[in-house]
Design a protein around this motif. Structure first.
Motif: not given
Length: 93
Positions: A9-10, A56-57, A77-78, A80-84
């Motif tokens: 979602x994010x 974006x990061x 953002x960081x 969230x990125x880890x969760x993907x």
């Protein structure tokens, strides 16, 4: 811990934010080799959304602008990125 569903979602919000910044979107397309059709076709793909977050990061200003636009803390953002997929922090031991 952020679930994959929450991360999706994010990340989708990040894609929408990116699409709203035409110059930045063109930079993303140039850097990734993607085109507008790819964005439409892959908007729900977690791997593709991870690439949006990776982009974006790359710049603290982009992280701040996206985060401010959605009321997120700057480290969101960081995390969230880890969760993907592909965003796991490597274990170097």
């Amino acid at each position: 811990m952020i679930s994959k569903e929450q991360a999706d979602v994010v990340a989708l919000k990040a894609l929408e934010w990116l699409a709203g910044h035409e110059d930045l979107l063109m930079t993303f397309l140039g850097a990734t080799g993607a085109n507008l059709g790819d964005i439409k076709d892959n908007a729900r793909d977690s791997m593709f959304l991870g690439s949006v977050l990776d982009f974006i990061l790359m710049d603290d200003d982009w992280v701040r602008e996206f985060s401010d636009a959605h009321g997120y803390k700057y480290d969101m953002v960081y995390h969230v990125r880890q969760a993907l997929p592909g965003g796991e922090i490597p274990n170097w031991t």
